[in-house]
Scaffold this motif. Sequence first.
Motif, PDB file in Angstrom:
ATOM      1  N   VAL A  33       0.862  -1.188   0.000  1.00  0.00           N
ATOM      2  CA  VAL A  33       0.000   0.000   0.000  1.00  0.00           C
ATOM      3  C   VAL A  33       0.898   1.238   0.000  1.00  0.00           C
ATOM      4  O   VAL A  33       1.592   1.501   0.989  1.00  0.00           O
ATOM      5  CB  VAL A  33      -0.941   0.002   1.228  1.00  0.00           C
ATOM      6  CG1 VAL A  33      -1.791   1.274   1.235  1.00  0.00           C
ATOM      7  CG2 VAL A  33      -1.825  -1.242   1.236  1.00  0.00           C
ATOM      8  N   PRO A  34       0.882   1.998  -1.098  1.00  0.00           N
ATOM      9  CA  PRO A  34       1.796   3.143  -1.177  1.00  0.00           C
ATOM     10  C   PRO A  34       1.351   4.289  -0.266  1.00  0.00           C
ATOM     11  O   PRO A  34       0.188   4.351   0.138  1.00  0.00           O
ATOM     12  CB  PRO A  34       1.715   3.546  -2.656  1.00  0.00           C
ATOM     13  CG  PRO A  34       0.401   3.026  -3.138  1.00  0.00           C
ATOM     14  CD  PRO A  34       0.072   1.823  -2.313  1.00  0.00           C
ATOM     15  N   ASP A  35       2.286   5.184   0.014  1.00  0.00           N
ATOM     16  CA  ASP A  35       1.985   6.321   0.896  1.00  0.00           C
ATOM     17  C   ASP A  35       0.778   7.113   0.405  1.00  0.00           C
ATOM     18  O   ASP A  35      -0.009   7.614   1.200  1.00  0.00           O
ATOM     19  CB  ASP A  35       3.203   7.254   0.990  1.00  0.00           C
ATOM     20  CG  ASP A  35       4.339   6.612   1.781  1.00  0.00           C
ATOM     21  OD1 ASP A  35       4.089   5.617   2.497  1.00  0.00           O
ATOM     22  OD2 ASP A  35       5.476   7.096   1.667  1.00  0.00           O
ATOM     23  N   ARG A  36       0.633   7.222  -0.915  1.00  0.00           N
ATOM     24  CA  ARG A  36      -0.483   8.053  -1.436  1.00  0.00           C
ATOM     25  C   ARG A  36      -1.842   7.479  -1.037  1.00  0.00           C
ATOM     26  O   ARG A  36      -2.856   8.174  -1.106  1.00  0.00           O
ATOM     27  CB  ARG A  36      -0.392   8.198  -2.958  1.00  0.00           C
ATOM     28  CG  ARG A  36      -0.630   6.900  -3.693  1.00  0.00           C
ATOM     29  CD  ARG A  36      -0.631   7.050  -5.198  1.00  0.00           C
ATOM     30  NE  ARG A  36      -0.694   5.724  -5.793  1.00  0.00           N
ATOM     31  CZ  ARG A  36      -1.357   5.398  -6.873  1.00  0.00           C
ATOM     32  NH1 ARG A  36      -2.008   6.308  -7.533  1.00  0.00           N
ATOM     33  NH2 ARG A  36      -1.370   4.175  -7.335  1.00  0.00           N
ATOM     34  N   ASP A  37      -1.894   6.194  -0.620  1.00  0.00           N
ATOM     35  CA  ASP A  37      -3.157   5.605  -0.178  1.00  0.00           C
ATOM     36  C   ASP A  37      -3.284   5.603   1.352  1.00  0.00           C
ATOM     37  O   ASP A  37      -4.110   4.869   1.906  1.00  0.00           O
ATOM     38  CB  ASP A  37      -3.297   4.178  -0.727  1.00  0.00           C
ATOM     39  CG  ASP A  37      -3.548   4.190  -2.228  1.00  0.00           C
ATOM     40  OD1 ASP A  37      -4.209   5.133  -2.710  1.00  0.00           O
ATOM     41  OD2 ASP A  37      -3.072   3.269  -2.924  1.00  0.00           O
ATOM     42  N   SER A  38      -2.474   6.411   2.009  1.00  0.00           N
ATOM     43  CA  SER A  38      -2.576   6.657   3.462  1.00  0.00           C
ATOM     44  C   SER A  38      -2.723   5.374   4.286  1.00  0.00           C
ATOM     45  O   SER A  38      -3.754   5.173   4.957  1.00  0.00           O
ATOM     46  CB  SER A  38      -3.774   7.578   3.763  1.00  0.00           C
ATOM     47  OG  SER A  38      -3.760   8.684   2.916  1.00  0.00           O
ATOM     48  N   PRO A  39      -1.711   4.501   4.262  1.00  0.00           N
ATOM     49  CA  PRO A  39      -1.842   3.228   4.983  1.00  0.00           C
ATOM     50  C   PRO A  39      -2.127   3.377   6.475  1.00  0.00           C
ATOM     51  O   PRO A  39      -2.888   2.580   7.033  1.00  0.00           O
ATOM     52  CB  PRO A  39      -0.494   2.529   4.737  1.00  0.00           C
ATOM     53  CG  PRO A  39       0.424   3.580   4.207  1.00  0.00           C
ATOM     54  CD  PRO A  39      -0.417   4.617   3.560  1.00  0.00           C
ATOM     55  N   ALA A  40      -1.562   4.413   7.113  1.00  0.00           N
ATOM     56  CA  ALA A  40      -1.785   4.558   8.561  1.00  0.00           C
ATOM     57  C   ALA A  40      -3.260   4.882   8.841  1.00  0.00           C
ATOM     58  O   ALA A  40      -3.871   4.299   9.755  1.00  0.00           O
ATOM     59  CB  ALA A  40      -0.872   5.636   9.128  1.00  0.00           C
ATOM     60  N   ARG A  45       9.688   1.747  13.518  1.00  0.00           N
ATOM     61  CA  ARG A  45       8.964   2.763  14.286  1.00  0.00           C
ATOM     62  C   ARG A  45       7.638   3.120  13.595  1.00  0.00           C
ATOM     63  O   ARG A  45       6.587   3.245  14.246  1.00  0.00           O
ATOM     64  CB  ARG A  45       9.861   3.988  14.383  1.00  0.00           C
ATOM     65  CG  ARG A  45       9.435   4.929  15.430  1.00  0.00           C
ATOM     66  CD  ARG A  45      10.541   5.897  15.698  1.00  0.00           C
ATOM     67  NE  ARG A  45       9.972   7.050  16.367  1.00  0.00           N
ATOM     68  CZ  ARG A  45      10.614   8.154  16.558  1.00  0.00           C
ATOM     69  NH1 ARG A  45      11.850   8.286  16.128  1.00  0.00           N
ATOM     70  NH2 ARG A  45      10.038   9.137  17.176  1.00  0.00           N
ATOM     71  N   TRP A  46       7.696   3.272  12.304  1.00  0.00           N
ATOM     72  CA  TRP A  46       6.485   3.591  11.532  1.00  0.00           C
ATOM     73  C   TRP A  46       5.497   2.429  11.631  1.00  0.00           C
ATOM     74  O   TRP A  46       4.283   2.631  11.810  1.00  0.00           O
ATOM     75  CB  TRP A  46       6.889   3.849  10.077  1.00  0.00           C
ATOM     76  CG  TRP A  46       5.759   4.300   9.183  1.00  0.00           C
ATOM     77  CD1 TRP A  46       5.413   5.573   8.878  1.00  0.00           C
ATOM     78  CD2 TRP A  46       4.818   3.449   8.492  1.00  0.00           C
ATOM     79  NE1 TRP A  46       4.321   5.582   8.044  1.00  0.00           N
ATOM     80  CE2 TRP A  46       3.930   4.297   7.785  1.00  0.00           C
ATOM     81  CE3 TRP A  46       4.637   2.066   8.401  1.00  0.00           C
ATOM     82  CZ2 TRP A  46       2.893   3.811   7.000  1.00  0.00           C
ATOM     83  CZ3 TRP A  46       3.587   1.581   7.624  1.00  0.00           C
ATOM     84  CH2 TRP A  46       2.744   2.441   6.927  1.00  0.00           C
ATOM     85  N   PHE A  99      -0.241   0.291  15.324  1.00  0.00           N
ATOM     86  CA  PHE A  99      -1.051  -0.350  16.366  1.00  0.00           C
ATOM     87  C   PHE A  99      -1.846   0.668  17.190  1.00  0.00           C
ATOM     88  O   PHE A  99      -2.739   0.290  17.945  1.00  0.00           O
ATOM     89  CB  PHE A  99      -0.167  -1.212  17.277  1.00  0.00           C
ATOM     90  CG  PHE A  99       0.383  -2.431  16.586  1.00  0.00           C
ATOM     91  CD1 PHE A  99      -0.453  -3.475  16.228  1.00  0.00           C
ATOM     92  CD2 PHE A  99       1.732  -2.540  16.276  1.00  0.00           C
ATOM     93  CE1 PHE A  99       0.037  -4.609  15.574  1.00  0.00           C
ATOM     94  CE2 PHE A  99       2.240  -3.664  15.625  1.00  0.00           C
ATOM     95  CZ  PHE A  99       1.381  -4.697  15.275  1.00  0.00           C
ATOM     96  N   GLY A 100      -1.510   1.961  17.041  1.00  0.00           N
ATOM     97  CA  GLY A 100      -2.276   3.016  17.718  1.00  0.00           C
ATOM     98  C   GLY A 100      -2.380   2.771  19.202  1.00  0.00           C
ATOM     99  O   GLY A 100      -1.381   2.507  19.869  1.00  0.00           O
TER     100      GLY A 100
END
Length: 269
Positions: free
Chosen positions: A165-172, A222-223, A228-229
Amino acid sequence: MVDTQRLMSRKMDIDRPCAARIYDAFLGGSHNFGVERRFVERAEAELPGITEVYRDNRAFVRRAVEYLLAHGVHQFLDLGSGIPTIGHVHEVARRRTSEFRVLYVDNEPLTVAHSRSLLDDEPRAAIIEADCRDPESVLRSPEAEALIDFDRPVALLMSAVLHFVPDRDSPAALVETYRKALAPDSHLAITHLTADHDPATAGTMERFYAETADPLVARSARWIDALFGDFEVVPQGTSHVTDWRPDPDQASAVPRYRVVHGGLARKPG
Ligand SMILES: C[S@@+](CC[C@H](N)C(=O)[O-])C[C@H]1O[C@@H](n2cnc3c(N)ncnc32)[C@H](O)[C@@H]1O
């Protein structure tokens, strides 16, 4: 706002290797083609022993599922499941209990077709073709509604999928949406490619996958941990997958490549 049109646009492509069948080939499965077997050969030639990385990841999934069953979690939502063979979730679960439910989710059409036929005689497990970047299509699917009771604890497995999942799809933000949909005592398992310990190998894997239908990206431990929030990470914490609650006979094994970070965490009540 999720662009569902873009996410639904994945077509069957058997000319390029895809992540699901590459993984199956590394695990020694039979649901792969020449393009994937050649990928494995080239990867092994450049990174001898890299097959272990895939087996170690699948072994993490097995140990996580065993932990979850032992802690009373019997419902599994497995995003980016791949082809459910070689000791996958429902196979581990049915060795322990008859009271389990597994919903597998993958966005690769042929993977889903193969998996459907494999699951034909297992009423407690199903697979849907959906993109994990579109949580609504997963959580509101008729199969999820039939199999999974979201008022009770669910194990959400995101093993070796978020690096696709690339960054542009906001994985977090995506993972947060799933976390919010879960009842207390649900669990979240994540494994993910990392470059923290062995950037050369992680970089080579990124280069290899750039030529496949599923490019991937390594991210820092770390990312990954931040995904896990507010969930409580299960002891001994997150780690390289081989260090996560190893089987007693594996505890002293030293992996050749340290490129997959992960762990398991519980949603507080
Ligand atoms: C490396 S396999 C991991 C299989 C299994 N989760 C495990 O860890 O043993 C990754 C799977 O994720 C799937 N995948 C990649 N991106 C996806 C997406 N956006 N939505 C759903 N599945 C995806 C691929 O098709 C592939 O089957």
